[in-house]
Design a protein around this motif. Sequence first.
Motif, PDB file in Angstrom:
ATOM      1  N   GLU A 104       0.819  -1.219   0.000  1.00  0.00           N
ATOM      2  CA  GLU A 104       0.000   0.000   0.000  1.00  0.00           C
ATOM      3  C   GLU A 104       0.851   1.267   0.000  1.00  0.00           C
ATOM      4  O   GLU A 104       0.363   2.350   0.338  1.00  0.00           O
ATOM      5  N   ASN A 108       2.853   2.053  -5.075  1.00  0.00           N
ATOM      6  CA  ASN A 108       1.963   0.951  -5.452  1.00  0.00           C
ATOM      7  C   ASN A 108       0.520   1.415  -5.593  1.00  0.00           C
ATOM      8  O   ASN A 108      -0.203   0.958  -6.473  1.00  0.00           O
ATOM      9  N   ARG A 109       0.113   2.365  -4.746  1.00  0.00           N
ATOM     10  CA  ARG A 109      -1.237   2.936  -4.921  1.00  0.00           C
ATOM     11  C   ARG A 109      -1.325   3.703  -6.248  1.00  0.00           C
ATOM     12  O   ARG A 109      -2.342   3.651  -6.942  1.00  0.00           O
ATOM     13  N   ARG A 112      -1.733   1.303  -9.172  1.00  0.00           N
ATOM     14  CA  ARG A 112      -3.107   0.773  -9.281  1.00  0.00           C
ATOM     15  C   ARG A 112      -4.052   1.814  -9.870  1.00  0.00           C
ATOM     16  O   ARG A 112      -4.882   1.509 -10.722  1.00  0.00           O
ATOM     17  N   LYS A 115      -3.303   2.229 -13.646  1.00  0.00           N
ATOM     18  CA  LYS A 115      -3.740   1.104 -14.473  1.00  0.00           C
ATOM     19  C   LYS A 115      -5.264   1.014 -14.525  1.00  0.00           C
ATOM     20  O   LYS A 115      -5.814   0.548 -15.516  1.00  0.00           O
ATOM     21  N   ALA A 116      -5.935   1.481 -13.474  1.00  0.00           N
ATOM     22  CA  ALA A 116      -7.397   1.467 -13.493  1.00  0.00           C
ATOM     23  C   ALA A 116      -7.949   2.570 -14.401  1.00  0.00           C
ATOM     24  O   ALA A 116      -8.905   2.361 -15.141  1.00  0.00           O
ATOM     25  N   ALA A 165       0.928  -4.756  -8.038  1.00  0.00           N
ATOM     26  CA  ALA A 165       0.128  -3.541  -8.221  1.00  0.00           C
ATOM     27  C   ALA A 165      -0.194  -3.289  -9.695  1.00  0.00           C
ATOM     28  O   ALA A 165      -1.088  -2.510 -10.011  1.00  0.00           O
ATOM     29  N   GLY A 166       0.557  -3.938 -10.612  1.00  0.00           N
ATOM     30  CA  GLY A 166       0.218  -3.817 -12.030  1.00  0.00           C
ATOM     31  C   GLY A 166       1.249  -3.104 -12.889  1.00  0.00           C
ATOM     32  O   GLY A 166       0.941  -2.700 -14.030  1.00  0.00           O
TER      33      GLY A 166
END
Length: 332
Positions: A104, A108-109, A112, A115-116, A165-166
């Motif tokens: 988190e 890493n947030r 995410r 990528k979203a 995380a992507g």
Amino acid sequence: MPVHTPAAFPAARLRRLRRTSALRDLVAETAVTAADLIWPVFIREGRGVEEPIPSMPGVSRLSLDVMLRKAAEAHAAGVGAICLFPYTDQSLRTEDCAEAWNPENLTNRAIRLLKAELPDMAVMTDIALDPYNANGHDGFVVGQEIVNDETVAALVKMALAQCEAGADILGPSDMMDGRIGAIRHAVESAGYQKVAILSYAAKFASGFYGPFRDAVGASGRLVGDKKTYQVNPANRLEALRCVARDLDEGADMVMVKPGMPYLDICRAVKDEFGVPTFAYQVSGEYAMLAGAIERGWLGEAVMLESLLAFKRAGCDGVLTYFAPAAAKALRG
Ligand SMILES: NCc1[nH]cc(CCC(=O)O)c1CC(=O)O
């Protein structure tokens, strides 16, 4: 490639092909496009925050909401990739660097979120301990030493959290020995076969990183220097050995860093290995150009000229803080 010797004057008048912009463009040997650029971005906690970095005119630390908005603008202007650098809260900088592999953590947030919201933009990360380290080094410090193998084990944990995380591209920037092989092996074993590695392969112990260390809040903390792990600026052959080694260990792409003072290395890497080659136009290079442009000492055209130099030197792409401005300038 042989350079043809022109016929004698006046049969040859090299100015014929420089006469109009249509003719000049027709015979241009290289070009820089927005798709060649990776935009390095400094991120921080908060909402609606844009905190200027004095040693990098025009660059700010961005909270994730602002970062997302600006990333979307840059992507719409053609910039294909973004690279994340966290300004970690001072309380999270410790000697064990545990925040680096916290699923988190800020980076890493951010991965995410990107990528979203912007799935087509490639997200690159930085792998090194410096934003999380109490003493500003890229590796663990034991006594006076930056220890290698213990650091590599931590970098692997960091890489896996970023894959989870992507992240699309991992960017190990630490210069420990054996890190590419260790990261590649762990990432493959964990099922992230599609994640690419862009290795900071020929990374020199440079004075041009100063403003970056301000930006990530590591300047005041750094104890000593990074000369026991980054390459001596005097060494070209050693830089090529680093590139060969990282390719053998599983890097998909390699980087030369800094950029402008090391264009000879860019050319040598491309000629020697023929692999996807990138240069990082680092914070100090940016500061020189942006500072002079801001004062009117240099015209804005030096921005694209400096990026073109990397293409001419054989690079496929460039990490540059100018990415959004350059993409805009290229659109005219
Ligand atoms: N691992 C840290 C890292 N990753 C990218 C940069 C520098 C980038 C820049 O100067 O723009 C640095 C600084 C350093 O090695 O001290």
